[in-house]
Enzyme design. Sequence first.
Site, PDB file in Angstrom:
ATOM      1  N   LYS A 282      45.469 -15.513 -67.925  1.00 52.33           N
ATOM      2  CA  LYS A 282      45.100 -16.391 -66.825  1.00 52.33           C
ATOM      3  C   LYS A 282      46.000 -17.629 -66.850  1.00 52.33           C
ATOM      4  O   LYS A 282      46.191 -18.257 -67.886  1.00 52.33           O
ATOM      5  CB  LYS A 282      43.632 -16.800 -66.947  1.00 52.33           C
ATOM      6  CG  LYS A 282      43.010 -17.327 -65.668  1.00 52.33           C
ATOM      7  CD  LYS A 282      41.504 -17.453 -65.799  1.00 52.33           C
ATOM      8  CE  LYS A 282      40.860 -17.867 -64.480  1.00 52.33           C
ATOM      9  NZ  LYS A 282      39.389 -17.955 -64.564  1.00 52.33           N
TER      10      LYS A 282
ATOM     11  N   GLU B 187      23.075 -13.056 -62.528  1.00 51.70           N
ATOM     12  CA  GLU B 187      22.097 -13.978 -61.954  1.00 51.70           C
ATOM     13  C   GLU B 187      20.673 -13.454 -62.041  1.00 51.70           C
ATOM     14  O   GLU B 187      19.721 -14.217 -62.296  1.00 51.70           O
ATOM     15  CB  GLU B 187      22.453 -14.278 -60.500  1.00 51.70           C
ATOM     16  CG  GLU B 187      23.746 -15.038 -60.316  1.00 51.70           C
ATOM     17  CD  GLU B 187      24.985 -14.152 -60.245  1.00 51.70           C
ATOM     18  OE1 GLU B 187      26.091 -14.687 -60.049  1.00 51.70           O
ATOM     19  OE2 GLU B 187      24.838 -12.910 -60.389  1.00 51.70           O
TER      20      GLU B 187
ATOM     21  N   ARG C 150      21.511 -13.765 -55.142  1.00 52.03           N
ATOM     22  CA  ARG C 150      21.587 -12.505 -55.880  1.00 52.03           C
ATOM     23  C   ARG C 150      20.362 -12.287 -56.766  1.00 52.03           C
ATOM     24  O   ARG C 150      20.137 -11.187 -57.257  1.00 52.03           O
ATOM     25  CB  ARG C 150      22.866 -12.488 -56.730  1.00 52.03           C
ATOM     26  CG  ARG C 150      24.118 -12.902 -55.972  1.00 52.03           C
ATOM     27  CD  ARG C 150      25.360 -12.730 -56.785  1.00 52.03           C
ATOM     28  NE  ARG C 150      25.848 -11.363 -56.688  1.00 52.03           N
ATOM     29  CZ  ARG C 150      26.916 -10.900 -57.353  1.00 52.03           C
ATOM     30  NH1 ARG C 150      27.573 -11.679 -58.175  1.00 52.03           N
ATOM     31  NH2 ARG C 150      27.300  -9.655 -57.217  1.00 52.03           N
TER      32      ARG C 150
END
Length: 630
Positions: free
Chosen positions: A280, A367, A395
């Site tokens: 990343k 979640e 969610r």
Amino acid sequence: MDLLSIKDPSFLKKLSIKDLELLSKDIRKFLIENLSITGGHIGPNLGVVELTIALHRCFNSPKDKILWDVGHQSYVHKILTGRASHFSTLRKYKGLCGFPKRGESEHDVWETGHSSTSLSAAMGMAIARDLKKEKSFIVPVIGDGALTGGMALEALNHIGHEKKDMIVVLNDNEMSIAPNVGALHNVLGRLRTAGKYQWAKDELEMLLKRIPAVGGRVAATAERIKDSLKYLLVSGIFFEELGFTYLGPVDGHNLENLIENLNYAKKTEGPVLLHVITKKGKGYKPAESDKVGTWHGTGPYKIETGVIIKPENTAPAWSSLVSETVRRLAREDERIVAITPAMPVGSKLEGFASEFPDRMYDVGIAEQHAATVAAGLATQHMKPFLAIYSTFLQRAYDQVVHDICRQNLNVFIGIDRAGLVGADGETHQGVFDIAFLRHIPNIVLMMPKDENEGQHMVYTAIKYDDGPIAMRFPRGNGYGVPMDKELKEIPIGTWEILREGEDAAILTFGTTIPMAMEAASELEALGYSVRVINARFIKPLDEEMLTQLFEEKIPVLTIEEAVLHGGFGSSILEFAHSHQYFETVIDCLGIPDQFIEHGGVNELLCDIGLTSEKVVEKVLTLTREKQKRV
């Protein structure tokens, strides 16, 4: 290479590996320079430059379907599909979307802002392809963080069972927004060090079959040999046991290896999982060295130093105000436990985690799990604080209904990024939570007018013992108001009058209070006296104040930075109807029945007519309507 001249990815098939490597450098330079001006998700995109080039080199988009599970990783894809010239408008009003957008390009075959959806969508596309007897490759690209989402695991199970032809690219950079957590992350860690498994397995099997005299016997036991080799050569066989052919791990920044493995995957029947290791922020030192997620997505920055350019504002960020107040209270109350679904940085919980490591849980992109963990804690008389963005709370709706509210458990839900969030657009606007929470029994829902009232609301939530309680708060910083040293409880379901008035009343809360106050001042200049009420408790309503207001029969306007259908305004209309206050003129301002795209918050508010000018116009119309009825 002139990136602005790219029309579609077909040109990649003519380039040599050396040319592709030069293209990678040009794309990185382009991203670093452009995002330093516009801001955006720089870290994730610098990490997938070679991977995106390899995908478009090996496949024929849009006939072959490339799905980006991590939607903010699609910038390189946008460049290679002819949108480089629009990057100056990235994430701006009416400009280039920061996520895949089907209406933006035929190459964007799947829209996503929430993670862990690509595999299920890819399965649907694969089923449709096979039913229509078409020939195409379906290639979902999913991150290791997104793989912790339950929906992704459900899809892996189904895909492996059905044996559909599909190439799943697992982009493993060891991070989602923050460092990843969980047992699956550890499985991937072992795979990263396991070596090049698939080639070794195939080559050894082929070699054994060529041995004179025993070749037939080896062929007859090939499956047993392959199974044995799995356990011999790979420390984790999770994906193979799910029915996938596992390839990798592959260096995600080596174009030759990427192309070689993608072409091998194309020849393999059934579902394939190509495990790609990327870095990343690759190619930009400040982003590469980021270990906590600061460079996941940023505003403008100085290229030379990596210093992020922030607006001058001495007021605390709302996320910090809430988390630090919880932290302050946790010093006195050992029952307080903080939970977040992969957002410790965004929710500003680093300080809490540092001081109370045993009472801070990042559960990953999960979640639903986060909500039910909070419920489980509450059954044991703990004080769980669930820090979650409004858009991600969607969610966990069933868990809020079934596990938290139905059992009337004392969970404190901090609803971050409530209201319009701006540049991330329609997938992230926090405008639905009032409508999907208000009708659930037992829950208390509130929103403060400023950060001082916000700290008192956090205190109120922690002290509340009668069931679930949720506090909405916006993205960005507070107003810089004076802060009380001593925290106090706010009586549940009580409103406050911010400005007296006799000709009309405005009921609102949170971010729209300044708009209401400004409109009231403008109306005063026109000769109208308008009352402004801070309706800080969205549920329960202040029925005593409402009753008094309706008995005065003055016009009422509600304002909310949330959807109108099923929202706060609807609750006022319901109250008036159920109590038969039919003589009061009522109107509502809020988010219309549409998804709100990306852009600056003020631009979006103007676009949908949620402004002080509109408030003035509405109040004048209401007062005229009242006069007609008299």
